[in-house]
Every structure is written in structure tokens, then in C-alpha cells.
Design a protein around this motif. Structure first.
Motif, PDB file in Angstrom:
ATOM      1  N   ALA A  32      21.058 -12.017  31.411  1.00 42.24           N
ATOM      2  CA  ALA A  32      21.083 -13.395  31.566  1.00 42.24           C
ATOM      3  C   ALA A  32      22.276 -14.194  32.490  1.00 42.24           C
ATOM      4  O   ALA A  32      21.923 -14.705  33.484  1.00 42.24           O
ATOM      5  CB  ALA A  32      21.232 -14.128  30.059  1.00 42.24           C
ATOM      6  N   LEU A  33      23.511 -13.286  32.476  1.00 42.70           N
ATOM      7  CA  LEU A  33      24.550 -13.743  33.199  1.00 42.70           C
ATOM      8  C   LEU A  33      24.347 -13.436  34.692  1.00 42.70           C
ATOM      9  O   LEU A  33      24.868 -14.039  35.434  1.00 42.70           O
ATOM     10  CB  LEU A  33      25.874 -13.025  32.725  1.00 42.70           C
ATOM     11  N   THR A  34      23.925 -12.001  34.835  1.00 43.41           N
ATOM     12  CA  THR A  34      23.706 -11.824  36.293  1.00 43.41           C
ATOM     13  C   THR A  34      22.660 -12.689  36.978  1.00 43.41           C
ATOM     14  O   THR A  34      22.849 -12.925  38.435  1.00 43.41           O
ATOM     15  CB  THR A  34      23.404 -10.100  36.349  1.00 43.41           C
ATOM     16  N   ARG A  35      21.706 -12.911  36.247  1.00 44.54           N
ATOM     17  CA  ARG A  35      20.717 -13.801  37.097  1.00 44.54           C
ATOM     18  C   ARG A  35      21.065 -15.207  37.352  1.00 44.54           C
ATOM     19  O   ARG A  35      21.118 -15.626  38.226  1.00 44.54           O
ATOM     20  CB  ARG A  35      19.331 -14.096  36.037  1.00 44.54           C
ATOM     21  N   ARG A  36      21.987 -15.518  36.388  1.00 45.91           N
ATOM     22  CA  ARG A  36      22.634 -17.129  36.450  1.00 45.91           C
ATOM     23  C   ARG A  36      23.655 -17.066  37.633  1.00 45.91           C
ATOM     24  O   ARG A  36      23.645 -17.805  38.339  1.00 45.91           O
ATOM     25  CB  ARG A  36      23.385 -17.447  35.200  1.00 45.91           C
ATOM     26  N   ALA A  37      24.281 -15.876  37.656  1.00 47.63           N
ATOM     27  CA  ALA A  37      25.353 -16.028  38.559  1.00 47.63           C
ATOM     28  C   ALA A  37      24.950 -15.675  40.095  1.00 47.63           C
ATOM     29  O   ALA A  37      25.678 -16.330  41.099  1.00 47.63           O
ATOM     30  CB  ALA A  37      26.211 -14.526  38.332  1.00 47.63           C
ATOM     31  N   ALA A  38      23.767 -15.263  40.321  1.00 49.84           N
ATOM     32  CA  ALA A  38      23.253 -15.344  41.577  1.00 49.84           C
ATOM     33  C   ALA A  38      22.888 -16.757  42.213  1.00 49.84           C
ATOM     34  O   ALA A  38      23.118 -16.891  43.328  1.00 49.84           O
ATOM     35  CB  ALA A  38      21.913 -14.496  41.549  1.00 49.84           C
TER      36      ALA A  38
ATOM     37  N   ALA B 197      32.216 -12.920  41.613  1.00 50.06           N
ATOM     38  CA  ALA B 197      30.960 -12.352  40.576  1.00 50.06           C
ATOM     39  C   ALA B 197      29.724 -12.850  41.154  1.00 50.06           C
ATOM     40  O   ALA B 197      28.785 -12.293  41.373  1.00 50.06           O
ATOM     41  CB  ALA B 197      31.201 -12.827  39.448  1.00 50.06           C
ATOM     42  N   GLU B 198      29.667 -14.268  41.776  1.00 52.84           N
ATOM     43  CA  GLU B 198      28.454 -14.907  42.460  1.00 52.84           C
ATOM     44  C   GLU B 198      28.012 -14.020  43.692  1.00 52.84           C
ATOM     45  O   GLU B 198      26.913 -13.725  43.851  1.00 52.84           O
ATOM     46  CB  GLU B 198      28.753 -16.114  42.654  1.00 52.84           C
ATOM     47  N   VAL B 199      28.982 -13.718  44.491  1.00 48.68           N
ATOM     48  CA  VAL B 199      28.503 -13.088  45.495  1.00 48.68           C
ATOM     49  C   VAL B 199      27.934 -11.426  45.195  1.00 48.68           C
ATOM     50  O   VAL B 199      27.069 -11.137  45.635  1.00 48.68           O
ATOM     51  CB  VAL B 199      30.039 -12.656  46.574  1.00 48.68           C
ATOM     52  N   HIS B 200      28.656 -10.959  44.149  1.00 49.53           N
ATOM     53  CA  HIS B 200      28.255  -9.611  44.085  1.00 49.53           C
ATOM     54  C   HIS B 200      26.859  -9.568  43.121  1.00 49.53           C
ATOM     55  O   HIS B 200      25.927  -8.820  43.322  1.00 49.53           O
ATOM     56  CB  HIS B 200      29.111  -9.058  42.742  1.00 49.53           C
ATOM     57  N   ALA B 201      26.547 -10.691  42.455  1.00 49.28           N
ATOM     58  CA  ALA B 201      25.271 -10.868  41.879  1.00 49.28           C
ATOM     59  C   ALA B 201      24.162 -11.211  42.759  1.00 49.28           C
ATOM     60  O   ALA B 201      23.248 -10.543  42.533  1.00 49.28           O
ATOM     61  CB  ALA B 201      25.280 -11.928  40.864  1.00 49.28           C
ATOM     62  N   ARG B 202      24.437 -11.764  43.887  1.00 46.55           N
ATOM     63  CA  ARG B 202      23.504 -12.097  45.053  1.00 46.55           C
ATOM     64  C   ARG B 202      23.198 -11.027  45.859  1.00 46.55           C
ATOM     65  O   ARG B 202      22.153 -10.573  46.139  1.00 46.55           O
ATOM     66  CB  ARG B 202      23.994 -13.336  46.068  1.00 46.55           C
TER      67      ARG B 202
ATOM     68  N   LEU C 110      23.465  -7.686  44.435  1.00 51.86           N
ATOM     69  CA  LEU C 110      22.590  -6.793  43.538  1.00 51.86           C
ATOM     70  C   LEU C 110      21.079  -7.202  43.479  1.00 51.86           C
ATOM     71  O   LEU C 110      20.162  -6.384  43.673  1.00 51.86           O
ATOM     72  CB  LEU C 110      23.172  -6.985  42.153  1.00 51.86           C
ATOM     73  N   LEU C 111      20.832  -8.602  43.537  1.00 45.50           N
ATOM     74  CA  LEU C 111      19.628  -9.165  43.125  1.00 45.50           C
ATOM     75  C   LEU C 111      18.862  -9.145  44.561  1.00 45.50           C
ATOM     76  O   LEU C 111      17.607  -9.256  44.736  1.00 45.50           O
ATOM     77  CB  LEU C 111      19.313 -10.433  42.566  1.00 45.50           C
ATOM     78  N   GLY C 112      19.805  -9.034  45.896  1.00 43.99           N
ATOM     79  CA  GLY C 112      19.070  -8.737  46.921  1.00 43.99           C
ATOM     80  C   GLY C 112      18.428  -7.402  47.270  1.00 43.99           C
ATOM     81  O   GLY C 112      17.490  -7.353  48.013  1.00 43.99           O
ATOM     82  N   ALA C 113      18.693  -6.457  46.670  1.00 41.29           N
ATOM     83  CA  ALA C 113      18.222  -5.131  46.363  1.00 41.29           C
ATOM     84  C   ALA C 113      17.029  -5.130  45.427  1.00 41.29           C
ATOM     85  O   ALA C 113      16.431  -3.964  45.744  1.00 41.29           O
ATOM     86  CB  ALA C 113      19.233  -4.200  46.386  1.00 41.29           C
ATOM     87  N   GLY C 114      16.844  -5.788  44.749  1.00 40.76           N
ATOM     88  CA  GLY C 114      15.558  -5.732  43.683  1.00 40.76           C
ATOM     89  C   GLY C 114      15.771  -6.517  42.556  1.00 40.76           C
ATOM     90  O   GLY C 114      16.824  -7.176  42.621  1.00 40.76           O
ATOM     91  N   PRO C 115      14.740  -6.622  41.671  1.00 44.86           N
ATOM     92  CA  PRO C 115      14.784  -7.219  40.618  1.00 44.86           C
ATOM     93  C   PRO C 115      15.840  -7.043  39.363  1.00 44.86           C
ATOM     94  O   PRO C 115      16.422  -5.872  39.455  1.00 44.86           O
ATOM     95  CB  PRO C 115      13.469  -7.219  39.913  1.00 44.86           C
ATOM     96  N   VAL C 116      16.445  -8.130  38.753  1.00 40.25           N
ATOM     97  CA  VAL C 116      17.324  -7.692  37.895  1.00 40.25           C
ATOM     98  C   VAL C 116      17.183  -6.925  37.019  1.00 40.25           C
ATOM     99  O   VAL C 116      17.977  -6.168  36.398  1.00 40.25           O
ATOM    100  CB  VAL C 116      17.726  -9.350  37.317  1.00 40.25           C
ATOM    101  N   GLU C 117      15.829  -6.802  36.328  1.00 43.66           N
ATOM    102  CA  GLU C 117      15.308  -6.066  35.479  1.00 43.66           C
ATOM    103  C   GLU C 117      15.646  -4.449  35.790  1.00 43.66           C
ATOM    104  O   GLU C 117      15.583  -3.489  34.859  1.00 43.66           O
ATOM    105  CB  GLU C 117      14.030  -6.112  34.911  1.00 43.66           C
ATOM    106  N   ASP C 118      15.736  -4.114  37.052  1.00 45.10           N
ATOM    107  CA  ASP C 118      15.756  -2.710  37.619  1.00 45.10           C
ATOM    108  C   ASP C 118      17.179  -2.311  37.640  1.00 45.10           C
ATOM    109  O   ASP C 118      17.509  -1.160  38.016  1.00 45.10           O
ATOM    110  CB  ASP C 118      15.126  -2.487  38.799  1.00 45.10           C
ATOM    111  N   LEU C 119      18.233  -3.148  37.451  1.00 51.18           N
ATOM    112  CA  LEU C 119      19.660  -2.677  37.590  1.00 51.18           C
ATOM    113  C   LEU C 119      19.816  -1.789  36.582  1.00 51.18           C
ATOM    114  O   LEU C 119      19.584  -2.016  35.328  1.00 51.18           O
ATOM    115  CB  LEU C 119      20.565  -3.963  37.610  1.00 51.18           C
ATOM    116  N   PRO C 120      20.625  -0.823  36.842  1.00 50.31           N
ATOM    117  CA  PRO C 120      20.467   0.408  35.542  1.00 50.31           C
ATOM    118  C   PRO C 120      21.236   0.170  34.307  1.00 50.31           C
ATOM    119  O   PRO C 120      20.347   0.516  33.427  1.00 50.31           O
ATOM    120  CB  PRO C 120      21.575   1.361  36.513  1.00 50.31           C
ATOM    121  N   HIS C 121      22.090  -0.552  34.366  1.00 49.43           N
ATOM    122  CA  HIS C 121      22.929  -0.889  33.013  1.00 49.43           C
ATOM    123  C   HIS C 121      21.823  -1.788  32.135  1.00 49.43           C
ATOM    124  O   HIS C 121      21.653  -1.807  31.170  1.00 49.43           O
ATOM    125  CB  HIS C 121      24.141  -1.280  33.185  1.00 49.43           C
ATOM    126  N   ILE C 122      21.361  -2.691  32.910  1.00 50.01           N
ATOM    127  CA  ILE C 122      20.405  -3.741  32.253  1.00 50.01           C
ATOM    128  C   ILE C 122      19.275  -3.363  31.851  1.00 50.01           C
ATOM    129  O   ILE C 122      18.761  -3.503  30.787  1.00 50.01           O
ATOM    130  CB  ILE C 122      20.374  -5.090  33.456  1.00 50.01           C
TER     131      ILE C 122
END
Length: 239
Positions: free
Chosen positions: A95-101, A53-58, A60-72
């Protein structure tokens, strides 16, 4: 002859009031009960999922801000629709995705697993102790009078949601405020939990297939932790 289990009765009695679907007709709740759990500290099963999950979050956030992720982004819009400010009250997935990064906390195997599945499948998930529920779970627009047991500076207190706020509740009061923002301690998971109740919250663009895959991933991980658990689940939608 097939007999409906108490957990299936609970799932059948739980639901979403029409006023919530009027707010977001695309909303779906997948409700899942896992019985026969053997609570354990963080272990290789949960650690592997958290690492992934931590690898996945990094990524995701490496491609753009957390606010722009579709489901978020969809959940941020849903929060605005009932008057919550997403900048101040972030939905649990954001909150969890940002923390997981950075790094997810290791709490216990059960909590670690469902947090990891939430990030990996990009869906808000709430986990609670079913034995602590009184009556079925209902998602409603609050009147503002419902009690929500919480802590303020470590001291037990009772809060009340805003009128119109979307909350999960049982017969005693609110169990989770602002849809999936903050769960209360009254029904929290603990080392005594043997039957857990999970709520998966979905909005478009998440599909029913993706929602089901997240639930299956959680069930499989829990079964590896506690072989032979009994799992029941139900999808609730406007249809």
C-alpha cells in the motif's frame, strides 16, 4: 555494572509464538525502541527522505507491477496462508509503495521518516507509542476473541480478528491486524510520543543484513531529528 534498561526488558519479553513460525519459518521481526524523541513537524530531514522514497517507488513501479516486487510478493503469499485476500487487504509495504509512486503524505517528522525508510528499504514497518503499551508485544495466531479498537466512519468501535489471523497484541488486545495491515489507534504515535516502538517485518528473500540496514537507516534519521536518542533493538527469528 551494566543494568538492563526498561526498554530492553520490554524487547526481551516480546516475541513471536511458534504457530506463526509454523506458518512462515522464514519470518523475522526486528524490534526497535527509540527513546528521547522530540516530536516535530515535517522538516528538511524527513522531507529529503520522503522525496527519495517517492523517486525510488516510481523507479520500482516503472519496471513492473507492485505485486511482483519480491518482498511484496512474499507478503501476499503469507496473507493467503492465513486466509486473508491480498487483493482486498494489502500488506502495508504494498500500500505504501503504491502510494509513494504518486505522493506520500506529510504527517509529522517521525511518521514521515519511518514511512520513507519502509519504501526505500522495501520492508513493512509499524510505528507505535511504547508508553501506550500494556505488557510486551506478541505476534500470535488469533483466537477471534481479542478486542481491536478502531474507528468506523469516525466513530470508535471494537472489532475482533478472524480465528487464525496473524496479529500483534499486548495485554489489552490487538495492536495491529493481519500481521502488518492495519494498526490500531490505541497505541498510535502522536505529538506526545517520546518513546517509539517500531516493528520491521521480514520474509525471504529479504536477508538479515538488509533488515539490519533498514533499522540502522531509521535509527540514524531519528538521531538527526532528535540528537542523543537512546536506541535498543532485538531480532526475533525461528532460530
Amino acid at each position: 555494572m551494566h543494568r538492563t534498561s526498561p526498554h530492553e526488558y520490554f524487547l526481551d519479553a516480546s516475541g513471536v509464538e511458534p504457530a506463526v513460525f509454523e506458518l512462515r519459518p522464514d519470518y523475522r521481526a526486528l524490534l526497535l525502541v527509540a527513546d528521547g524523541l522530540d516530536m516535530a513537524p515535517s522538516n528538511p530531514v524527513s522531507d529529503d527522505l520522503v522525496d527519495a522514497a517517492e523517486v525510488h517507488a516510481r523507479a520500482l513501479l516503472g519496471a513492473g507491477p507492485v505485486e511482483d516486487l519480491p518482498h511484496i510478493a512474499a507478503w501476499r503469499a503469507a496473507y493467503r496462508a492465513f486466509g486473508a485476500k491480498p487483493q482486498r487487504t494489502r500488506n502495508s509495504l504494498q500500500a505504501l509503495t503504491r502510494r509513494a509512486a504518486d505522493r506520500l503524505p506529510r504527517v509529522n517528522a517521525l511518521t514521515d521518516i519511518y514511512n520513507a525508510v519502509s519504501v526505500l528499504h522495501q520492508v513493512p514497518i509499524g510505528g507505535e507509542d511504547l508508553a501506550l503499551y500494556r505488557g510486551p508485544a506478541r505476534l500470535v495466531r488469533a483466537t477471534g476473541d481479542e478486542p481491536f479498537e478502531a474507528f468506523a466512519d469516525g466513530v470508535p468501535t471494537v472489532e475482533h480478528p478472524s480465528a487464525g489471523e496473524v496479529v500483534w497484541r499486548d495485554d489489552l488486545g490487538v495492536t495491529c491486524r493481519r500481521w502488518n495491515w492495519r494498526q490500531g489507534p490505541r497505541t498510535a504515535l502522536s505529538e506526545r510520543t517520546r518513546t517509539a516502538f517500531f516493528i520491521f517485518d521480514a520474509l525471504d528473500p529479504m536477508t538479515d543484513e538488509a533488515l539490519g540496514a533498514a533499522a540502522t537507516a531509521l535509527s540514524s534519521a531519528l538521531d538527526r531529528m532528535s540528537p542523543g536518542i537512546d536506541v535498543s533493538r532485538r531480532l526475533v527469528s525461528a532460530e
